[in-house]
Design an enzyme around this catalytic site. Structure first.
Site, PDB file in Angstrom:
ATOM      1  N   TYR A  79       0.832  -1.193   0.000  1.00  0.00           N
ATOM      2  CA  TYR A  79       0.000   0.000   0.000  1.00  0.00           C
ATOM      3  C   TYR A  79       0.878   1.259   0.000  1.00  0.00           C
ATOM      4  O   TYR A  79       2.102   1.174   0.041  1.00  0.00           O
ATOM      5  CB  TYR A  79      -0.966  -0.021   1.183  1.00  0.00           C
ATOM      6  CG  TYR A  79      -2.071  -1.037   1.020  1.00  0.00           C
ATOM      7  CD1 TYR A  79      -3.194  -0.754   0.240  1.00  0.00           C
ATOM      8  CD2 TYR A  79      -1.975  -2.303   1.605  1.00  0.00           C
ATOM      9  CE1 TYR A  79      -4.199  -1.689   0.069  1.00  0.00           C
ATOM     10  CE2 TYR A  79      -2.977  -3.245   1.437  1.00  0.00           C
ATOM     11  CZ  TYR A  79      -4.087  -2.935   0.671  1.00  0.00           C
ATOM     12  OH  TYR A  79      -5.071  -3.866   0.498  1.00  0.00           O
ATOM     13  N   CYS A 135     -11.571 -16.093   1.850  1.00  0.00           N
ATOM     14  CA  CYS A 135     -12.303 -14.976   2.454  1.00  0.00           C
ATOM     15  C   CYS A 135     -12.033 -13.655   1.748  1.00  0.00           C
ATOM     16  O   CYS A 135     -12.804 -12.701   1.894  1.00  0.00           O
ATOM     17  CB  CYS A 135     -11.962 -14.864   3.933  1.00  0.00           C
ATOM     18  SG  CYS A 135     -10.200 -14.928   4.306  1.00  0.00           S
TER      19      CYS A 135
END
Length: 215
Positions: free
Chosen positions: A11, A189
Site C-alpha cells: 500500500y 475470504c
C-alpha cells in the site's frame, strides 16, 4: 478505539518506503531517511488530529520479500523514527501481493513450523524500539501465540483470517479448548470481501451448506 496506519503489503506508505517502488529524486526519495518522510508526515498529521492520548498504531512491513524491495535494515530505521515520534505500537508484517509464496497471507499453514512466519523479523523490530510491538502472520495454535509473548518478548500477537472463521477463538482457547484454529488458510475470504462487500469464511459456509444439504 484507535487508528492503525497501513504501512505494509504494497500500500501507499509501503510504496514510499520501498526502494523498488520509490524512484523519486526529491526529498521523498533516495535514502531511507527521505523515504520515511511521507510516513512520518502522515503519522504527524494523524497525531495532530486525534491528540496525544488517542492510540495510533501502524502495520509496518519489515521486508517486502522482493528483490530490490524494502530490507529489514531500512525498516529498523523507519521503526525507530516512528518510536521517537511517539507511535503507540508497531505491528510487524512482511510481503506484498507480488511476493509469491512469501506474501502477507500465506496458504497451507497446517503445522506449527509453518506458523508465526514473521516472528524473527518482529524480534528485530522489538530490539530497536521502546514502544509495544505486535507480530502478525500465520498464528494458528495457542502455544505458538503464547510463546511469541513469553519466550520471544513480543507484546501482542495479531490474527485476522482465523478470526474470520472463528470470531470467538481467543475465548475458546481461554476456556481450555486449545485445539488449533479451524482456519485452513485457503484465502477464500478475500473474494467476498472484494466482490460482495463483506468478508466471511468461504470454507465454513461450504461446510455448513453441505451439512444442511445432507440433513
Amino acid at each position: 478505539d484507535g487508528v492503525q496506519l497501513h504501512g505494509a503489503h504494497g500500500y501507499l506508505i509501503n510504496q514510499f518506503l520501498s526502494p523498488l517502488t520509490n524512484r523519486r529524486q526529491d526529498a521523498y526519495g533516495g535514502g531511507i531517511e527521505n523515504r520515511c518522510r511521507f510516513l512520518l508526515e502522515v503519522y504527524g498529521k494523524v497525531r495532530e488530529t486525534v491528540g496525544p492520548y488517542y492510540p495510533v498504531m501502524i502495520k509496518l512491513n519489515a521486508v517486502d520479500n522482493l528483490e530490490g524491495g524494502l530490507t529489514v535494515e531500512d525498516s529498523l530505521v523507519a521503526a525507530a523514527a516512528l518510536d521517537t515520534a511517539g507511535i503507540d505500537a508497531i505491528e510487524v508484517s512482511a510481503g506484498t501481493p507480488a511476493s509469491g509464496m512469501k506474501g502477507p497471507a500465506r496458504s497451507r499453514i497446517d503445522r506449527p513450523e509453518r506458523e508465526a512466519y514473521n516472528l524473527s523479523l518482529a524480534r528485530q523490530i522489538k530490539d530497536a524500539v521502546g514502544c509495544p510491538v505486535m507480530v502478525v502472520g500465520g498464528f494458528r495454535s495457542p502455544d505458538m501465540a503464547e510463546n511469541a509473548v513469553s519466550e520471544d518478548g513480543l507484546d501482542y500477537v495479531a490474527m485476522s483470517r482465523p478470526l474470520i472463521r472463528e470470531p470467538h477463538l481467543p475465548a475458546r482457547w481461554q476456556s481450555g479448548d486449545r485445539r488449533p484454529a479451524a482456519c485452513i488458510s485457503c484465502n477464500g475470504c478475500f473474494k467476498p470481501g472484494l466482490q460482495e462487500g463483506g468478508i466471511y469464511c468461504v470454507a465454513e459456509k461450504k461446510e455448513r451448506e453441505k451439512k444442511e444439504g445432507k440433513s
